[in-house]
Each structure stands twice: as C-alpha cells, then as structure tokens.
Design an enzyme around this catalytic site. Structure first.
Site, PDB file in Angstrom:
ATOM      1  N   LYS A 154      74.758  51.668  54.520  1.00 44.08           N
ATOM      2  CA  LYS A 154      73.417  52.229  54.728  1.00 44.08           C
ATOM      3  C   LYS A 154      73.394  53.735  54.486  1.00 44.08           C
ATOM      4  CE  LYS A 154      72.189  48.762  58.194  1.00 44.08           C
ATOM      5  NZ  LYS A 154      70.921  48.192  57.721  1.00 44.08           N
ATOM      6  N   LYS A 197      46.437  27.934  59.724  1.00 40.38           N
ATOM      7  CA  LYS A 197      47.505  27.393  60.564  1.00 40.38           C
ATOM      8  C   LYS A 197      48.120  26.173  59.873  1.00 40.38           C
ATOM      9  CE  LYS A 197      48.405  25.378  65.025  1.00 40.38           C
ATOM     10  NZ  LYS A 197      47.848  24.670  66.138  1.00 40.38           N
ATOM     11  N   LYS A 202      79.193  48.665  57.593  1.00 41.96           N
ATOM     12  CA  LYS A 202      77.726  48.558  57.629  1.00 41.96           C
ATOM     13  C   LYS A 202      77.099  49.957  57.594  1.00 41.96           C
ATOM     14  CE  LYS A 202      74.933  45.258  59.941  1.00 41.96           C
ATOM     15  NZ  LYS A 202      74.669  44.441  61.104  1.00 41.96           N
ATOM     16  N   PHE A 237      71.974  51.227  64.494  1.00 41.41           N
ATOM     17  CA  PHE A 237      72.593  50.343  65.482  1.00 41.41           C
ATOM     18  C   PHE A 237      73.135  49.130  64.729  1.00 41.41           C
ATOM     19  CE2 PHE A 237      71.869  51.078  70.092  1.00 41.41           C
ATOM     20  CZ  PHE A 237      71.292  52.324  70.022  1.00 41.41           C
ATOM     21  N   ASN A 253      62.583  38.067  67.104  1.00 41.43           N
ATOM     22  CA  ASN A 253      63.940  38.120  67.677  1.00 41.43           C
ATOM     23  C   ASN A 253      63.865  38.554  69.127  1.00 41.43           C
ATOM     24  OD1 ASN A 253      64.344  41.118  67.877  1.00 41.43           O
ATOM     25  ND2 ASN A 253      63.913  40.943  65.682  1.00 41.43           N
TER      26      ASN A 253
END
Ligand code: PMT
Length: 425
Positions: free
Chosen positions: A362, A310, A358, A344, A231
């Site tokens: 958690k 691969k 959220k 976050f 990401n």
C-alpha cells in the site's frame, strides 16, 4: 455496604446520576471507571430512579446507592436518620470522602441548580459540600442545551473551575437531531481520570498543528435497495483514535461508515456508507491532512450491478463482485510531502512479515496489525491488542482498552513524525 469506607489506594469517584434517558449509560460509566482503577459510589436523584433501579448501581459498585437525604423510598432506602453507618452525616461524609464527583448524565435542571447553589436533595447538597473536583457531562434536548439559560449556567460552572464534558451531536431520544447527546463513556471516564491525576494524565497537546484524517467503521455495499454486504467493525477503534487525537490538540477529520456511536465532540465529521463514498470523502479532505489513519474495515469487493428492486427468492443467487479501489493506496499516491499514512491490518494471525508486506504494497509508513481471531479483542470489542509495524521495527502493544491503544498509536505516529523531520534535515 457502608459508603464511607475507602478502598486501599483506589481513587474514590462518586457518580451523580440525574433523570434523563441517558441515565442507563451511567452503568457503563461505572464499569469504565472501575476498569481504570476507581472505587465508584453512586448518588441518584429522584428523577434518575424513574429511569434506572438503584439496585443496578449497588450490584455494580458493591456500595449502597444513595437515593435520598432522608431515605424512606426506593428499594434500598438511604439511612432514615440521614447518618451513615459510622454515625456521620451522610452527605458530608460522601462529600468529604470523594476524590472526584462526576454528574453523568447532568440534566438542564441539575445544571441550573448547581450553578445557582441550590441544595434540595442529596446530589445538589453534596455538590455544595464537597471540595473534590466536579465534572459535569450534560445530556438533554438540543433546544434545552442551546437555550441561553443553560448556556449561561454552563459558562458560570466553567468559570468556577467545573470541568464540562461537552455533549455530542446526533439523533436524540426526543426525536430531534443536534447537540445534547451524552458524550462517549470513554471520554467522560478519561476526563475524570485526567482531573484526578493531572500529572499522570497531563494534557498533552503534542499533536497541535497536525490535522489527522481518520477512517472508522465498516463500509456497506448495496446488493439491492434493502440488502447490503457488510462487516463486523463497530467503529470503536477509529473513534477512540479521533477522540485521543482531538484531546492531544490535533484538528481531526473523521470519515465514518455507519456505526452506533456518537460523533466525538470537536471533530469534523463525515458519515458515509460505501467504500466508494469513503474514498471520495477521504480524497476530498486529503489536502488538509498531515496524518491519515485507516482504521475502517473497508469492503474489498462491491457488486458489479446493484439491484434496483428487492431481489426475489427464486432458487440460488449468484452475485458478481468487483474489487473496490484501495483507499490507503490512493492516499499514498496523492499525499502531500510530509503526510504520514498509517494503515490497519485485520488478520487471523499475528504474522508480522505478512502485515509488513501489506504495508509495503500500500506504500503506508506503518501498519497496525490486530489478530481479529483472538477472543475479546478486535471487532466490536472495547479492547484490542496489536503490533505497530514499520519498515524497521514491530512494536508490540499488549491488550488494553481501545482508547489506551489509541494513545499508544498516536505516540508512535509522533515518533514517525520526529524521524521524518530528522531525515529531511
Ligand atoms: O471498528 P472496531 O469494531 O473497533 O474494530 C477495529 C478494527 C478491527 C476494524 C480495526 O482495528 C482494523 O483492523 N481495521 C482495518 C480492517 C481492515 O479492513 O483490514 P484489511 O486488512 O482488510 O485492510 C488493510 C488496510 O487497508 C486498512 O487500513 C483498510 O482501512 C484499508 N483498505 C482496505 C480496503 C480498501 N478497499 N481500501 C482500504 O483503504
């Protein structure tokens, strides 16, 4: 473009650039200091000009870059008379005008010269002539840094009140690994501003006694030996938090996925790649932590089976993904009494209620919601804007540098700590 003109109100910071590979990073330092409100001048040693053109700094600062006591070489030579445009001796007027002098990068040679009072070029002469505070950010090969001569010179400078911005550790341009990398630009710029206005940037040690465990960067999930799913996280937010917490007196454990950043000085640092490695590193160090901040962008999925070879391109490829374990949730379940947990949320909107759900799912004490769809903030940016959300409130943190935001987040963590002590008593 005279060097002696003082811009109204702005502190005058002279950046001395000496000749090391990190000289190019001085351009970023100039920008960072300007963003913090400084009027920046640049003095380059002769060796520095082998790495970067003086014109780079003149373009950034709007002031002529000083390259020599006598002028006569470089694309924009200093006054051949040694006088500035108002007829003053240039090194004296620069020395007298500056509110702070920061040498970054400072080579072993320049450190030795200034430690022993030598004055054979503009920069070293200015160091002797100025009464402004001096900040030195060394950068060099690890053996040169560890050499007793360099360490003795650094100790001498410290004894005289010079502020040293410790170099970080990591891969060095010489191919070796160890201490000697120029500290982060943010750390140098913040140190300069703190030295300039100690009252405004008072050394708060309000996190002394806390051990802050921070995750940073984007995890990578292997597809095969050469490919991964990743990401856009750069790690900047997490590293800014680590630096700020360290400066405020906390012990800091930084668990970082791959980034291009240098580990911040003074932190216990663990480098990981995948979400599972990050989870293990976090859980292993959780018993020491009194605060956990999950700034990392952790993969939500990994491959059910990682290719051992691969993969070949033979038409469409279907990858089976399985969910990763939620690190923050695991932390909340295993934490000791009093350990605060801040997550976050990287969202494509600023829906506070969604972020709060959220946080509750958690079990975290707070969540920092950043809208990563907004241009100029969030992933891989120097800046961020967020809401610090708890069960009771949502505090807006307007757009600012990530380092500034780190301070705000830590202020809120301290407010949570105060509230938790009060409710326990
Ligand atoms: O690194 P930068 O380029 O500076 O960018 C900063 C940032 C945008 C990455 C950062 O500010 C940020 O938002 N980090 C969290 C990104 C994220 O993964 O958000 P999320 O909404 O998917 O996850 C929510 C929380 O759960 C996060 O604290 C995350 O670390 C945590 N998580 C997620 C998945 C998982 N398997 N385990 C977790 O602990």
């Amino acid at each position: 473009m005279a060097n002696t003109t003082k811009n109204s109100g702005a502190p005058w910071v002279t950046v001395g650039v000496s000749g090391g590979v990190a000289a190019y990073k001085a351009a970023e330092l100039v920008r960072a200091l300007q963003q913090l409100g400084a009027d920046v001048h640049v003095v380059m040693t002769r060796a520095a000009q082998e790495f970067v053109q003086p014109l780079t700094f003149s373009s950034l600062t709007g002031h002529r870059t000083i390259t020599s006591m006598w002028g006569g070489w470089g694309e924009e030579s200093s006054s051949p008379t040694g006088l500035d445009e108002s007829g003053m001796i240039e090194h004296i007027s620069e020395a007298g005008g500056a509110d702070a002098l920061v040498i970054a990068p400072a080579t072993a040679h320049v450190i030795a010269k200034i430690a022993h009072g030598l004055a054979d070029d503009f920069l070293s002469t200015m160091v002797l002539a100025t009464t402004a505070p001096l900040i030195v950010a060394p950068a060099m090969n690890v053996n040169m840094w560890n050499n007793p001569a360099t360490q003795a010179n650094i100790a001498l400078l410290r004894k005289r009140g010079v502020t040293i911005v410790e170099p970080g550790s990591g891969y060095l341009a010489c191919g070796m690994t160890g201490a000697g990398r120029l500290a982060s630009i943010d750390a140098i710029a913040q140190t300069v501003m703190r030295v300039l206005s100690p009252a405004a940037h008072a050394e708060k040690k309000d996190l002394a006694g806390e051990t802050v465990l921070i995750t940073a960067g984007g995890t990578r999930e292997a597809i095969d030996p050469v490919r991964y799913i990743g990401n856009r996280s750069s790690g900047k937010m997490g590293y800014a938090l680590a630096e700020a917490a360290r400066q405020r007196g906390a012990e800091v454990i930084l668990v970082s996925a791959a980034t291009a950043l240098d580990p911040p000085a003074g932190c216990t640092f663990f480098s990981v790649t995948s979400a599972e490695q990050m989870r293990r590193a976090v859980m292993a160090h959780l018993p020491q932590a009194t605060v956990v901040i999950g700034a990392a962008a952790v993969a939500d999925f990994r491959l059910a089976t990682v290719g051992t070879e691969k993969l070949r391109r033979n038409g469409a490829l279907h990858l089976e993904l399985e969910p990763t374990e939620d690190i923050v949730r695991g932390v909340v379940e295993a934490r000791g009494a009093g350990t605060l947990v801040v997550a976050f949320a990287a969202e494509m909107d600023d829906d506070i209620e969604h972020a709060r759900k959220k946080m509750q799912a958690k079990g975290a004490d707070a969540i920092v919601l950043n809208d990563v769809s907004r241009a100029g903030i969030g992933f891989d940016s120097e800046r961020n804007a967020a809401s610090f959300i708890t069960a009771e409130q949502a505090i807006e943190i307007p757009e600012m540098t990530k380092r500034e935001m780190a301070e705000k987040i830590l202020d809120e963590v301290l407010a949570l700590r105060a509230a938790s002590i009060e409710s326990a008593s």
